[in-house]
Design an enzyme around this catalytic site. Structure first.
Site, PDB file in Angstrom:
ATOM      1  N   GLU A   2       1.257  -0.641  -5.051  1.00  0.00           N
ATOM      2  CA  GLU A   2       0.279   0.402  -5.313  1.00  0.00           C
ATOM      3  C   GLU A   2       1.048   1.706  -5.447  1.00  0.00           C
ATOM      4  O   GLU A   2       1.370   2.356  -4.463  1.00  0.00           O
ATOM      5  CB  GLU A   2      -0.736   0.542  -4.178  1.00  0.00           C
ATOM      6  CG  GLU A   2      -1.818   1.547  -4.534  1.00  0.00           C
ATOM      7  CD  GLU A   2      -2.351   2.398  -3.374  1.00  0.00           C
ATOM      8  OE1 GLU A   2      -3.437   2.978  -3.521  1.00  0.00           O
ATOM      9  OE2 GLU A   2      -1.694   2.506  -2.327  1.00  0.00           O
ATOM     10  N   ASP A  43       0.829  -1.198   0.000  1.00  0.00           N
ATOM     11  CA  ASP A  43       0.000   0.000   0.000  1.00  0.00           C
ATOM     12  C   ASP A  43       0.870   1.258   0.000  1.00  0.00           C
ATOM     13  O   ASP A  43       1.869   1.336   0.712  1.00  0.00           O
ATOM     14  CB  ASP A  43      -0.860  -0.028   1.272  1.00  0.00           C
ATOM     15  CG  ASP A  43      -1.769   1.174   1.396  1.00  0.00           C
ATOM     16  OD1 ASP A  43      -2.716   1.269   0.605  1.00  0.00           O
ATOM     17  OD2 ASP A  43      -1.513   2.020   2.273  1.00  0.00           O
TER      18      ASP A  43
HETATM   19  C1  GLC Z   1      -4.244   3.313  -0.270  1.00  0.00           C
HETATM   20  C2  GLC Z   1      -5.551   2.570  -0.100  1.00  0.00           C
HETATM   21  C3  GLC Z   1      -6.595   3.498   0.441  1.00  0.00           C
HETATM   22  C4  GLC Z   1      -6.117   4.082   1.743  1.00  0.00           C
HETATM   23  C5  GLC Z   1      -4.745   4.748   1.561  1.00  0.00           C
HETATM   24  C6  GLC Z   1      -4.151   5.152   2.867  1.00  0.00           C
HETATM   25  O1  GLC Z   1      -4.336   4.283  -1.238  1.00  0.00           O
HETATM   26  O2  GLC Z   1      -5.943   1.999  -1.323  1.00  0.00           O
HETATM   27  O3  GLC Z   1      -7.820   2.856   0.601  1.00  0.00           O
HETATM   28  O4  GLC Z   1      -7.041   5.024   2.224  1.00  0.00           O
HETATM   29  O5  GLC Z   1      -3.835   3.864   0.958  1.00  0.00           O
HETATM   30  O6  GLC Z   1      -3.739   4.032   3.602  1.00  0.00           O
END
Ligand code: GLC
Ligand code: CA
Length: 613
Positions: free
Chosen positions: A254, A212
């Site tokens: 991500e 993440d």
């Molecule tokens: C990522 C997740 C999202 C979350 C963010 C902060 O972007 O996909 O849902 O709010 O991280 O952790």
């Protein structure tokens, strides 16, 4: 019936499994409630594994299930070593992994290392004073003027990336919500502890992680704090650890960045195995609304080659807003005006809606978009509920509108839970169009022509053609801008002829992603069929797998003339019905496409009726 495809965990020799996998993103909280308390849980998910297996996906991606005050859907972790009690226990996760593996399904989970919850004991300790043992675990400053170039991500809620903490008398740094302080990766204890977390969950049996918010691990003066060399160094360290102790596990980044920045998260094949392709996603929606292929072909042309053994993760929708960070200002305005007509549909820099509502419940468009998802280069990631065309609730706060309970049946609470309605973590959809009485798994299971059955069939066809996961792509140019055509082909039919493998462990078969030196890119520059050698066997003795995909992005029927002379003499077989089409001749190949129609053709040697070769 369900296939038995046992996964032997770390013993599996197929270390590149993720290249051919279809992922299914599950919100544990919203999937199935096994103990009637209104919240989905891990035993509930286990009881639905047969459904997931029936659907035909290869890997489940679990949203965070760790201890958390749930102010950001669990992305605000308050203990990395435990499971949120409402969801179950660590033993339930182990059982989930076992049960999934028995069904041939892998399981990855979100790993949130950039930040914790402000309720995490580390932060509680850190904020107490400037000398405690955890004092340096977060990013503290006497003023809020450092790192001014870092953008604010949650613009709907946050004005600054700094938050004043009266207890410590300093500001702390947060890239997301103010209740999510960023960990200080410059502190070796933090960096080491996160590797402990990784080992802990891999020991329990997880098959990898979605990393993440990975671009933001470090902060440096005079930079925007994204994609810093220190971040890449840390990811290399993480990868090395994973590869040496747990071969065959996957790291999926991500990184919501432009293609030229994201590819660095693959490193030289020594960082992440996979990265989400964020810029492609909104462009698929743009292409169908503009009824033109260019948004897609342009971003593919702009996407650099990726190292051997790496894959893109591609998706249409997920648990967040449809992010519009990776488009131009003009494109963003276009997307907002087309897809967020009601201002309540906007979320941060994006649109908080599900797939079915974005396409006005037009099943033809939903199927067309899925056909692109399943046939463009990369591993498709489905979002739970999209297989039945679930809708959303724009009146719920933050991103909850796309996180409502899975609609299993027309029964009370959508068959998701037997708790009192008022106790549910979120109300299920109950409107006449998308509500659970109209849209649910049970009804679609019974209806062979439902979207659910269509989806399963598509996944089955995709599975028969590994080239979708591992092959290269060549765009086939056509005069009609509404038509999008491309060829997916394995190494043997590659435009560069498929170079021999430099010491690959799998014998060099059809990975379709080698780009060292001056090798032709996987996604060639420009919108043209690259010239190249005719079909050759892929070196293994078998014929190369070649699939031609043709889509109509328009709401009207369209003709398309495809310059396929390079494949002269071969015969297209439509893959869903196995219908033979006339062979490719010396003239451009002509197809007629219904509104939002698409074809997948396997190209086979010789005339349509089998001749023995
Ligand atoms: C990522 C997740 C999202 C979350 C963010 C902060 O972007 O996909 O849902 O709010 O991280 O952790
Ligand atoms: Ca429950």
């Amino acid at each position: 019936m369900a296939r038995a495809r046992p996964v032997s965990g770390t013993a599996s020799k197929d270390v590149h499994w993720y290249q051919r996998a279809v992922f299914y993103e599950v919100l544990v909280r919203g999937f199935f409630d096994s103990n009637d308390d209104g919240t989905g849980d891990i035993p509930g998910l286990i009881s639905k594994l047969d459904y997931i297996q029936w659907l035909g996906v290869d890997c489940i991606w679990l949203l965070p299930f760790y201890e958390s005050p749930l102010r950001d859907g669990g992305y605000d972790i308050s203990d990395y070593w435990t499971v949120l009690p409402e969801y179950g226990q660590v033993a339930d996760v182990a059982q989930l992994v076992d049960e999934a593996h028995r069904r041939g399904i892998r399981v990855i989970a979100d790993l949130v290392i950039n930040h914790t919850s402000d309720q995490h004991p580390w932060f509680r300790e850190s904020r107490q004073d400037r000398t405690n043992p955890k004092a340096d675990w977060y990013v503290w400053s006497d003023d809020d003027q450092r790192y001014r170039d870092a953008r604010i991500i949650f613009v709907d809620t946050e004005k600054s990336n700094w938050e004043w903490d009266p207890q410590r008398g300093q500001y702390y740094w947060h890239r997301f919500f103010a209740h999510q302080p960023d960990l200080n990766f410059d502190n070796p204890e933090v960096a080491d502890t996160m590797l402990d977390v990784v080992r802990y969950w891999l020991d329990i049996g997880l098959d990898g992680f979605r990393l993440d918010a990975v671009p933001y691990l470090f902060e440096r003066d005079g930079t925007d704090g994204e994609n810093l060399p220190e971040t890449h160094d840390y990811l290399r360290r993480l990868r090395k650890e994973v590869d040496s102790l747990y071969p065959g596990k996957v790291l999926l980044a991500e990184a919501n960045q432009w293609p030229e920045d994201v590819v660095h998260y693959f490193g030289d094949g020594d960082e992440c195995h996979m990265c989400f392709h964020f810029p492609l996603m909104p462009r698929m929606f743009m292409a169908v609304r503009r009824e033109q292929r260019y948004p897609i072909t342009e971003i593919l042309a702009r996407t650099p080659p990726i190292p051997e053994g790496c894959s893109w993760g591609i998706f249409l929708r997920n648990h967040d807003e449809l992010t519009l960070e990776m488009v131009t200002d003009e494109e963003r305005d276009y997307m907002w005006s087309e897809y967020a007509k009601d201002p309540r549909m906007k979320r941060n820099i994006g649109i908080g809606r599900r797939l079915a509502t974005l396409v006005d419940n037009d099943r033809r468009v939903a199927e067309l978009l899925h056909s692109l998802l399943f046939s463009l280069p990369g591993s498709p990631v489905l979002y739970y509920g999209d297989e039945i065309g679930m809708g959303d609730n724009i009146y719920l706060g933050d991103r909850d509108g796309v996180r409502t309970p899975m609609q299993w049946a027309p029964d009370r609470n959508a068959g998701f839970s037997r708790a009192d309605f008022a106790q549910l973590y979120l109300p299920p959809l109950m409107d006449p169009v998308y509500g659970f009485q109209a849209v649910n798994v049970e009804a679609q299971m019974r209806n062979p022509s439902s979207q659910l059955h269509w989806m399963r069939r598509m996944l089955e066809v995709r599975r028969q053609h590994p080239v979708f996961g591992t092959g290269g792509i060549e765009i086939v140019s056509t005069d009609n801008p509404s038509a999008l055509a491309y060829i997916r082909l394995s190494d043997g039919g590659h435009s560069d002829g498929g170079r021999s493998d430099g010491g690959r462990s799998d014998g060099g078969r059809s990975e379709g992603g080698r780009f060292d030196g001056d090798e032709a890119p996987r996604w060639p520059d420009g919108d043209n069929l690259s010239t190249g050698k005719p079909l050759t066997p892929d070196g293994s003795g078998g014929p190369a797998d070649i699939v031609l995909c043709v889509s109509n992005l328009s709401r009207f029927a369209q003709p398309a003339q495809l310059p396929l002379q390079r494949w002269e003499g071969m015969s297209p077989i439509e893959l869903l019905g196995r219908t033979p089409f006339p062979p490719i001749g010396e003239l451009p190949y002509f197809v007629t496409l219904p509104p939002y129609g698409f074809y997948w053709f396997g190209l086979v040697a010789g005339p349509p009726s089998p001749t023995g070769d």
